[in-house]
Design an enzyme around this catalytic site. Structure first.
Site, PDB file in Angstrom:
ATOM      1  N   CYS A  93       7.655 -15.154-105.121  1.00  0.00           N
ATOM      2  CA  CYS A  93       7.868 -16.217-106.102  1.00  0.00           C
ATOM      3  C   CYS A  93       9.210 -15.918-106.771  1.00  0.00           C
ATOM      4  CB  CYS A  93       6.719 -16.331-107.090  1.00  0.00           C
ATOM      5  SG  CYS A  93       6.544 -14.925-108.175  1.00  0.00           S
ATOM      6  N   GLN A  94       9.502 -16.519-107.899  1.00  0.00           N
ATOM      7  CA  GLN A  94      10.819 -16.321-108.493  1.00  0.00           C
ATOM      8  C   GLN A  94      11.000 -14.919-109.067  1.00  0.00           C
ATOM      9  OE1 GLN A  94      13.326 -18.419-108.099  1.00  0.00           O
ATOM     10  NE2 GLN A  94      14.668 -16.939-109.073  1.00  0.00           N
TER      11      GLN A  94
END
Length: 133
Positions: A93-94
């Site tokens: 994810c980020q």
């Protein structure tokens, strides 16, 4: 001792806010890999990269050959990954927080070898590793 008794309310607030700050760190259980360890996994074994960020984040740049299933859709779409059950899955994810939730969903669906990219896409880019668009 009198000070502690007089300030018990403030001490309680400090303890509660400290616990709230530590909660995300304490609940992130599971296997993590650094960006360099992820590169080694990708180069050595059959590895699938799963990006669980939203569509805009994914379009702005992602790990090469990453499969994209947003975290909010993963429970409904986990069957799309069934053919990868015998592989290591690196969840991205980020910054790493959403990936732990996604990893739990995958483990609950019978995936045995799931790891989270520690620091997420941000750590990957900071390490100067390639991204695809």
């Amino acid at each position: 001792m009198k000070f502690l008794i007089d300030q018990i309310f403030l001490i309680g607030i400090v303890a509660l806010s400290g616990g709230a700050l530590l909660w995300p760190v304490l609940t992130q259980r599971g296997k993590k890999v650094s960006p360099n360890e992820a590169v080694q996994l990708i180069n050595r074994a059959k590895t699938t990269i799963l990006d669980v960020r939203d569509g805009k984040e994914y379009a702005d740049g992602h790990l090469p050959d990453a499969k994209h299933i947003p975290a909010g859709e993963l429970k409904q779409r986990v069957s799309e990954l069934d053919k990868f059950k015998n592989r290591t899955i690196v969840v991205v994810c980020q910054k790493g927080a959403r990936a732990f939730g996604a990893a739990k969903i995958l483990e609950g669906a019978g995936f045995d070898n799931v790891v989270v990219l520690e620091g997420g896409q941000a750590a990957w880019q900071t390490a100067g590793l390639p991204i695809a668009k």
